[in-house]
Design an enzyme around this catalytic site. Structure first.
Site, PDB file in Angstrom:
ATOM      1  N   ASN A 150     -17.073   5.551   1.383  1.00  0.00           N
ATOM      2  CA  ASN A 150     -17.404   6.525   0.337  1.00  0.00           C
ATOM      3  C   ASN A 150     -17.859   5.890  -0.972  1.00  0.00           C
ATOM      4  O   ASN A 150     -18.616   6.501  -1.728  1.00  0.00           O
ATOM      5  CB  ASN A 150     -16.240   7.495   0.101  1.00  0.00           C
ATOM      6  N   GLU A 249      -4.610   1.389  -1.078  1.00  0.00           N
ATOM      7  CA  GLU A 249      -5.018   2.612  -1.778  1.00  0.00           C
ATOM      8  C   GLU A 249      -5.419   3.589  -0.692  1.00  0.00           C
ATOM      9  O   GLU A 249      -6.480   3.479  -0.088  1.00  0.00           O
ATOM     10  CB  GLU A 249      -6.166   2.308  -2.747  1.00  0.00           C
ATOM     11  N   CYS A 283     -10.866  10.089  -2.438  1.00  0.00           N
ATOM     12  CA  CYS A 283      -9.420  10.324  -2.369  1.00  0.00           C
ATOM     13  C   CYS A 283      -8.910  10.947  -3.655  1.00  0.00           C
ATOM     14  O   CYS A 283      -7.820  11.526  -3.686  1.00  0.00           O
ATOM     15  CB  CYS A 283      -8.696   9.026  -2.078  1.00  0.00           C
ATOM     16  N   GLU A 457      -4.947  -1.209  -8.450  1.00  0.00           N
ATOM     17  CA  GLU A 457      -6.232  -1.883  -8.623  1.00  0.00           C
ATOM     18  C   GLU A 457      -6.751  -1.551 -10.015  1.00  0.00           C
ATOM     19  O   GLU A 457      -6.562  -0.449 -10.523  1.00  0.00           O
ATOM     20  CB  GLU A 457      -7.224  -1.432  -7.550  1.00  0.00           C
TER      21      GLU A 457
END
Length: 476
Positions: A150, A249, A283, A457
């Site tokens: 994505n 993640e 997400c 992150e």
């Protein structure tokens, strides 16, 4: 088209088996490239190269690593249009979205160029013994990076930049749907001064076996993954065998809460960004929109008008706002979510019909009166569909927002800052957007709680994911 072979030890090479796989343009369903598919032997070659390169890189001064990363940012910005074009071709997202991603992706190189010189340690006295406590951060070791389709540029640079800043070497496994963007970044890293073997890219159609093999190599010490919670669990099982340092993640099920005192125009603007950034294939996308009953009618009308105004088409057309979904399976899942919600009483305010013709297109869709037992309330939609529900009591909406195994991001809109901050603190999420629909920022620690992942992150924390803390007890 840029090079489509494997990138190992600073060279382009065919895979050990000679096999290749096709990359499809989701807007046209045409093959745009054939890419080499990595095998176990290729992974071993990449591990050898990374091990050799890291010894010298870890010994470099933080300032040297910083300058290389800064140069990578400059080169990526200079090539932004080309990178954005590749993103659109293989991912499908509209050009505006692709340029935004390319800019965001490049910014990780600049941010971690600045962080590379800030791996601060500490010297202090032990209160009881009087010994010196010396604390320093050291490179953790070889890192395997597994990135999703994505954000084919940003999810790579968000991992590469902190790893290099920390002094680590990396092997990247990009998603098989979108390997071209990551491969195209390699010449830029070469020009920036990244040594041979420090960054290796292994596209492959055999992701599971390839990654599992690398995670069981004793030279690998870090695994960083962005993707579904289901795949993340499997990688954590593999990582446990070697006790690797994991950064995960994973999935999300983001609630977006609009209170009765919210600025409705601001809430609509934020909801459009939170829902439709990257076509909803994120997400962080707003998955459940909870609107107070007193303002539900006004919010739904304005939000529906904004969604209806978006132009759908091939993302290479500069006038297009919404490109195709990445593949047929993703679109079919979105179609099923809408059908299920409608069967359970939802009302279609706009969209909701799959267009005829080529490409994996689906229109921006708004559903109101969505029931709590609808599948889209409990699973990631990952598409341009907004599910609106109403509430009247603050305690009820907090309970509903937290009633999920996920905990990545939530959004809150209210003009009452005291109430809004109290609600934010009670939401079980790693990140909250307060009166804004975007939380992603290279300078901020991005990550979730519960089943949405481990670690962070971005920010200073992102570099520490690739470092180990060493403590020395000293007397002199």
């Amino acid at each position: 088209m840029d090079c489509t072979d494997l990138y190992i030890d600073g060279t382009w090479r065919a895979g050990a088996s000679g096999e290749r796989f096709d990359v499809i343009n989701p807007a046209t369903e045409e093959v745009i490239a054939s890419v080499a598919s990595a095998e176990i032997a290729d992974a071993d070659a990449a591990l050898d190269a990374a091990e050799a390169a890291m010894k010298e890189w870890a010994a470099q001064t933080p300032r040297h690593r910083s300058e290389v990363l800064r140069k990578a940012w400059e080169l990526m910005i200079a090539k932004r249009d080309h990178i954005a074009h590749l993103i659109t071709l293989e991912n499908g997202k509209a050009r505006t979205d692709a340029i935004g991603e390319a800019t965001y992706a490049a910014e990780f190189f600049r941010w971690f160029a600045e962080e590379a010189v800030r791996a601060d340690g500490m010297i202090t006295h032990a209160p009881a013994s009087g010994a010196r406590i010396i604390v320093q951060h050291k490179p953790a070791g070889l890192a395997v990076l597994v990135t999703p389709w994505n954000y084919p540029a940003a999810m790579g640079t968000r991992k590469i930049a902190p790893a290099l800043a920390a002094g680590c070497a990396v092997i990247i496994k990009p998603a098989s749907e979108t390997p071209l963007t990551m491969l195209a970044l390699m010449p830029l890293l070469e020009e920036a001064g990244v040594p041979r073997g420090l960054v290796n890219v292994l596209p492959s159609k055999r992701t599971g076996a390839l990654v599992d093999h690398m995670l069981h190599d004793p030279r690998v010490r870090v695994v960083s993954f962005t993707g579904s919670t289901g795949v993340g669990r499997k990688l954590l099982h593999s990582a446990a065998d070697q006790v690797l340092k994991p950064a995960m993640e994973l999935g999300g099920n983001a609630p977006l809460i609009v209170f009765e005192d919210a600025d409705i125009d601001l809430a609509v603007e934020g909801a459009m960004l939170a829902k439709m950034r990257n076509l909803g294939e994120a997400c962080t996308a707003a998955n459940r929109i909870y609107v107070h009953a007193d303002v539900a009618e006004a919010f739904t009308a304005k939000f529906t008008a904004a969604m209806s105004a978006l132009k759908v088409g091939d993302g290479t057309d500069p006038s297009v706002d919404v490109g195709p979904l990445v593949n047929a399976d993703t679109r079919n899942k979105v179609v099923a979510f809408v059908a299920d919600a409608v069967a359970k009483g939802a009302k279609i305010e706009c969209g909701g019909t799959t267009p005829n013709g080529t490409g994996f297109f689906y229109p921006p869709t708004v559903m109101s009166n969505v029931s709590e037992d609808s599948e889209c309330v409990h699973d990631e939609i990952f598409g341009p569909v907004a599910a609106i529900q109403t509430f009247t009591e603050q305690e009820d909406v907090i309970r509903r927002a937290n009633d999920t195994e996920y905990g990545l991001v939530a959004y809150v809109f209210s003009e009452d800052m005291k109430r809004a901050l109290q609600v934010c603190e009670r939401l079980e999420y790693g990140m909250v957007g307060l009166n804004r629909g975007l939380v992603s920022d290279p300078a901020a620690p991005f990550g979730g709680v519960k089943q949405s992942g481990l670690g962070r992150e971005g920010g200073h924390e992102g570099m520490l994911e690739f470092m180990e803390t060493q403590y020395i007890s000293a007397s002199w």
